[in-house]
Design a protein around this motif. Structure first.
Motif, short mmCIF file in Angstrom:
data_model
loop_
_atom_site.label_atom_id
_atom_site.label_comp_id
_atom_site.label_asym_id
_atom_site.label_seq_id
_atom_site.Cartn_x
_atom_site.Cartn_y
_atom_site.Cartn_z
N PRO A 1 -4.48 15.20 4.37
CA PRO A 1 -3.58 15.14 5.54
C PRO A 1 -3.12 13.73 5.86
O PRO A 1 -1.97 13.51 6.24
N SER A 2 -4.03 12.75 5.70
CA SER A 2 -3.66 11.36 5.96
C SER A 2 -2.59 10.89 4.99
O SER A 2 -1.62 10.21 5.39
N LEU A 3 -2.75 11.23 3.70
CA LEU A 3 -1.75 10.83 2.71
C LEU A 3 -0.42 11.53 2.95
O LEU A 3 0.65 10.93 2.80
N SER A 4 -0.47 12.80 3.33
CA SER A 4 0.76 13.54 3.64
C SER A 4 1.51 12.89 4.79
O SER A 4 2.74 12.74 4.75
N ALA A 5 0.76 12.49 5.82
CA ALA A 5 1.39 11.83 6.97
C ALA A 5 1.99 10.49 6.56
O ALA A 5 3.09 10.13 7.00
N GLN A 6 1.27 9.76 5.72
CA GLN A 6 1.79 8.48 5.25
C GLN A 6 3.07 8.68 4.43
O GLN A 6 4.04 7.91 4.57
N LEU A 7 3.08 9.71 3.59
CA LEU A 7 4.26 9.97 2.77
C LEU A 7 5.46 10.30 3.66
O LEU A 7 6.58 9.85 3.39
N ARG A 8 5.25 11.05 4.72
CA ARG A 8 6.36 11.37 5.63
C ARG A 8 6.93 10.10 6.27
O ARG A 8 8.15 9.96 6.43
N ARG B 1 0.83 -1.21 0.00
CA ARG B 1 0.00 0.00 0.00
C ARG B 1 0.87 1.26 0.00
O ARG B 1 0.47 2.30 -0.54
N HIS B 2 2.07 1.18 0.58
CA HIS B 2 2.97 2.32 0.56
C HIS B 2 3.51 2.54 -0.85
O HIS B 2 3.61 3.69 -1.32
N LEU B 3 3.85 1.45 -1.53
CA LEU B 3 4.33 1.57 -2.91
C LEU B 3 3.24 2.11 -3.82
O LEU B 3 3.50 2.92 -4.72
N GLN B 4 1.99 1.67 -3.59
CA GLN B 4 0.87 2.17 -4.38
C GLN B 4 0.66 3.66 -4.15
O GLN B 4 0.35 4.41 -5.08
N ALA B 5 0.85 4.10 -2.91
CA ALA B 5 0.71 5.52 -2.61
C ALA B 5 1.75 6.35 -3.36
O ALA B 5 1.44 7.40 -3.93
N VAL B 6 3.00 5.87 -3.37
CA VAL B 6 4.06 6.58 -4.10
C VAL B 6 3.71 6.67 -5.59
O VAL B 6 3.84 7.74 -6.22
N GLU C 1 4.87 -7.17 -10.62
CA GLU C 1 5.00 -8.59 -10.32
C GLU C 1 3.80 -9.09 -9.51
O GLU C 1 3.29 -10.20 -9.74
N MET C 2 3.32 -8.27 -8.59
CA MET C 2 2.16 -8.66 -7.80
C MET C 2 0.89 -8.70 -8.67
O MET C 2 0.04 -9.56 -8.50
N ASP C 3 0.80 -7.76 -9.62
CA ASP C 3 -0.33 -7.77 -10.55
C ASP C 3 -0.33 -9.05 -11.36
O ASP C 3 -1.38 -9.68 -11.58
N ALA C 4 0.85 -9.44 -11.84
CA ALA C 4 0.97 -10.66 -12.65
C ALA C 4 0.59 -11.88 -11.82
O ALA C 4 -0.07 -12.80 -12.32
N LEU C 5 0.99 -11.89 -10.54
CA LEU C 5 0.64 -13.00 -9.66
C LEU C 5 -0.88 -13.09 -9.49
O LEU C 5 -1.48 -14.16 -9.58
N LEU D 1 10.32 5.04 -7.19
CA LEU D 1 9.17 4.85 -8.07
C LEU D 1 9.41 3.72 -9.06
O LEU D 1 8.54 2.87 -9.28
N ALA D 2 10.60 3.68 -9.65
CA ALA D 2 10.91 2.64 -10.63
C ALA D 2 10.82 1.26 -10.00
O ALA D 2 10.26 0.32 -10.59
N ARG D 3 11.33 1.13 -8.80
CA ARG D 3 11.28 -0.18 -8.14
C ARG D 3 9.89 -0.50 -7.59
O ARG D 3 9.49 -1.67 -7.57
N ALA D 4 9.18 0.52 -7.18
CA ALA D 4 7.80 0.29 -6.73
C ALA D 4 6.95 -0.23 -7.87
O ALA D 4 6.16 -1.17 -7.70
N ARG D 5 7.12 0.35 -9.04
CA ARG D 5 6.35 -0.10 -10.20
C ARG D 5 6.71 -1.54 -10.57
O ARG D 5 5.84 -2.32 -10.97
#
Length: 328
Positions: A32-39, A6-11, A76-80, A67-71
């Motif tokens: 505000p919730s997303l900003s806090a998560q990003l921090r 979920r953190h990678l998806q947020a990025v 890979e998870m999408d393919a799974l 971002l490159a590695r998150a994607r």
């Protein structure tokens, strides 16, 4: 804290949306919730992933690396998810939709034409989220809209067909509004109105509305964003707002629907599906079911029926076929 999917998806969402506000709406969380998560994410990664500017958010060098590695991980998870979904051939067909008028009758139509396979329908308020969930295997098919030529990027492995190539948006106003007696309403005459903001902000609609209004010399005051139809209609009936609407939308007490002069805004409706989860024949039946669900609402407004009859080239086939016994 350890990084989770979920953190990678947020990025990825922040990078794709270009701002925290748009990303938060697509993810269904507060800014505000997303900003806090990003921090918190940036504390784990060891530095800033984005910098803010007057144009929104921009990736830092570290951000581009993450971002490159998150994607890659999410791919890979999408393919799974897609692979495991294709193995479970007897699983229910999961259909995701945005809030289109045809959704009300879609489940009934799919029960008729896709007898023998259980179907579930879920609503989302983001076209981008629908496309991502299609790629991740959460949905097997999605029905969505695009405004004024905007094209939604689809995941690899998705097939797409256009259900309705074009439908001109109309306007819903109070039945007591001075313009309610007109056959057509000029967009310029709505310059001083409070507008209901469009529920979806990533289908090209907000940009198309602002551009259409700009051509007539004003900036629309988008003051209300309400996802509940009854609340929308009640606010409009009291004269507190006006709203763009699909021309197939039903009547609502205290409001009237009118076409816009010159049809400055139009939409199209499309069906996309994961080809590994839905075989071609079932995809065809699903397409016809969605088309029939749309056509069942064409008579909701006489002005749209007249327009529809004048454009037979836009009509989709609508004859549901049952699967033969061997495929049921």
């Amino acid at each position: 804290m350890q990084l989770e999917l979920r953190h990678l998806q947020a990025v990825c969402q922040i990078a794709e949306a270009g701002s925290l506000g748009r990303a938060a709406r697509r993810l269904g969380v507060s800014q505000p919730s997303l900003s806090a998560q990003l921090r918190r994410i940036e504390r784990v990664t060891g530095g800033d992933l984005f910098v803010r500017s007057r144009y929104g958010t921009e990736l830092t060098p570290l951000g581009r690396f993450v971002l490159a590695r998150a994607r890659r991980v999410l791919s890979e998870m999408d393919a799974l998810g897609t692979r495991t979904r294709s193995v479970a051939a007897d699983a229910p067909l999961r259909l995701g939709c945005i809030l289109l008028v045809l959704v009300d009758g879609l489940l009934e139509q799919t029960d008729i034409s896709l007898s023998g396979r259980e179907i579930t329908v879920e609503l989302e308020h983001s076209v981008t989220a629908l496309a991502r969930m299609l790629g991740a295997g959460r949905y097997d098919a999605i029905v969505y809209g695009e405004v004024n030529g905007h094209e939604v990027p689809l995941p690899e492995g998705a097939m797409v067909r256009t259900l309705i190539p074009e439908e001109p948006f109309s306007i819903r106003i109070s039945a007591q509004h001075p313009l309610a007696t007109r056959e057509f309403i000029d967009l310029a005459d709505l310059a001083d109105e409070s507008w209901m903001a469009l529920v979806e902000d990533d289908d090209g609609g907000p940009e198309a509305l602002v551009e259409a209004c700009a051509r007539t010399g004003f900036v629309p005051a988008l003051r209300h964003r309400i996802t509940d139809r009854k609340m929308q209609y009640a606010l409009i009936a009291r004269g507190r707002a006006v709203a763009l609407s699909q021309p197939t939308a039903p009547e609502a007490d205290g409001t009237v629907m009118r076409p816009l002069l010159g049809a400055p805004l139009s939409g199209r409706i499309r069906l996309a599906w994961n080809r590994s989860a839905i075989p071609p024949q079932q995809a065809e039946l699903l397409y016809r079911a969605a088309a029939c669900a749309y056509l069942a609402n064409v008579d909701n407004n006489a002005f749209h029926r007249a327009w529809w009859d004048a454009h037979p080239e836009l009509h989709p086939p609508c004859e549901p076929e049952r699967l033969p016994p061997s495929d049921a």
